[in-house]
Design a protein around this motif. Sequence first.
Motif, PDB file in Angstrom:
ATOM      1  N   ASN A   1       3.146   5.383 -11.643  1.00  0.00           N
ATOM      2  CA  ASN A   1       1.819   4.920 -11.585  1.00  0.00           C
ATOM      3  C   ASN A   1       1.733   3.227 -12.140  1.00  0.00           C
ATOM      4  OD1 ASN A   1      -0.829   5.160 -10.637  1.00  0.00           O
ATOM      5  ND2 ASN A   1      -1.369   6.285 -12.680  1.00  0.00           N
TER       6      ASN A   1
ATOM      7  N   LYS B   1       4.015   4.731  -3.307  1.00  0.00           N
ATOM      8  CA  LYS B   1       3.508   3.555  -4.234  1.00  0.00           C
ATOM      9  C   LYS B   1       1.873   3.561  -4.273  1.00  0.00           C
ATOM     10  CE  LYS B   1       7.727   1.766  -4.226  1.00  0.00           C
ATOM     11  NZ  LYS B   1       8.470   2.039  -5.178  1.00  0.00           N
TER      12      LYS B   1
ATOM     13  N   GLN C   1      -1.591   3.630  -5.948  1.00  0.00           N
ATOM     14  CA  GLN C   1      -1.916   2.970  -7.566  1.00  0.00           C
ATOM     15  C   GLN C   1      -3.158   3.684  -8.034  1.00  0.00           C
ATOM     16  OE1 GLN C   1      -3.250  -0.980  -6.000  1.00  0.00           O
ATOM     17  NE2 GLN C   1      -1.153  -1.620  -6.054  1.00  0.00           N
ATOM     18  N   GLU C   2      -3.219   3.722  -9.526  1.00  0.00           N
ATOM     19  CA  GLU C   2      -4.253   4.361 -10.076  1.00  0.00           C
ATOM     20  C   GLU C   2      -4.493   6.020  -9.861  1.00  0.00           C
ATOM     21  OE1 GLU C   2      -7.889   1.952 -10.965  1.00  0.00           O
ATOM     22  OE2 GLU C   2      -6.722   0.340  -9.549  1.00  0.00           O
TER      23      GLU C   2
ATOM     24  N   ALA D   1      -8.093  -0.143  -1.939  1.00  0.00           N
ATOM     25  CA  ALA D   1      -8.322  -0.572  -3.263  1.00  0.00           C
ATOM     26  C   ALA D   1      -9.918  -1.109  -3.444  1.00  0.00           C
ATOM     27  CB  ALA D   1      -7.236  -1.486  -3.900  1.00  0.00           C
TER      28      ALA D   1
ATOM     29  N   ASN E   1       3.557   0.693 -10.176  1.00  0.00           N
ATOM     30  CA  ASN E   1       2.712   0.364  -8.768  1.00  0.00           C
ATOM     31  C   ASN E   1       1.724  -0.542  -9.202  1.00  0.00           C
ATOM     32  OD1 ASN E   1       4.586   1.874  -7.453  1.00  0.00           O
ATOM     33  ND2 ASN E   1       3.607   3.594  -7.574  1.00  0.00           N
ATOM     34  N   ARG E   2       1.365  -0.752 -10.405  1.00  0.00           N
ATOM     35  CA  ARG E   2       0.185  -1.695 -10.626  1.00  0.00           C
ATOM     36  C   ARG E   2       0.644  -3.111 -10.205  1.00  0.00           C
ATOM     37  NH1 ARG E   2      -3.012   0.596 -15.778  1.00  0.00           N
ATOM     38  NH2 ARG E   2      -2.660   2.708 -15.297  1.00  0.00           N
TER      39      ARG E   2
ATOM     40  N   SER F   1      -5.004   4.942  -4.744  1.00  0.00           N
ATOM     41  CA  SER F   1      -5.447   4.039  -3.977  1.00  0.00           C
ATOM     42  C   SER F   1      -4.167   3.401  -3.353  1.00  0.00           C
ATOM     43  CB  SER F   1      -6.495   2.967  -4.654  1.00  0.00           C
ATOM     44  OG  SER F   1      -6.099   2.603  -5.600  1.00  0.00           O
TER      45      SER F   1
ATOM     46  N   GLU G   1      -3.126  -0.477  -1.156  1.00  0.00           N
ATOM     47  CA  GLU G   1      -3.546  -1.900  -0.974  1.00  0.00           C
ATOM     48  C   GLU G   1      -4.076  -2.291   0.476  1.00  0.00           C
ATOM     49  OE1 GLU G   1      -4.174  -4.684  -3.161  1.00  0.00           O
ATOM     50  OE2 GLU G   1      -4.021  -3.278  -4.707  1.00  0.00           O
TER      51      GLU G   1
END
Length: 121
Positions: free
Chosen positions: A117, A15, A17-18, A89, A120-121, A38, A40
């Motif tokens: 991707n 999961k 991100q980016e 993040a 997962n935002r 990244s 969280e």
Amino acid sequence: MEITVAAARAAAEKKAQEIIALDVSDRLVLTDTFLVASGETERQVGAIVDGIEEALHALGVKAIRREGLGQNRWVLLDFGDLVAHVQHAEDREFYALERLWRDCPVIELPEDVLAANAENR
């Protein structure tokens, strides 16, 4: 390219991100590709790092150098031709590696990574 895709898929499975891959071969002699992803939380950053290492180990590729594992805010995994940067993040936003390397071409990642991707935002 195979290890870049494998690392990106592993990050997406955790999961991340980016996720972005940059071709830095014209700028650096030490590596060809930066993979940036990244998470969280510090725990998620650690899970992404573990996933990347496991996926590449299955391909017979081991990290030459690992930095930042203690805090899991910005972990660098050096696989020779690929350097993976997994960042919290907040740190990703602050350091903005994409901005620093904006003149480097983006490597197109497979559709399944791009879909994960976006999800997962």
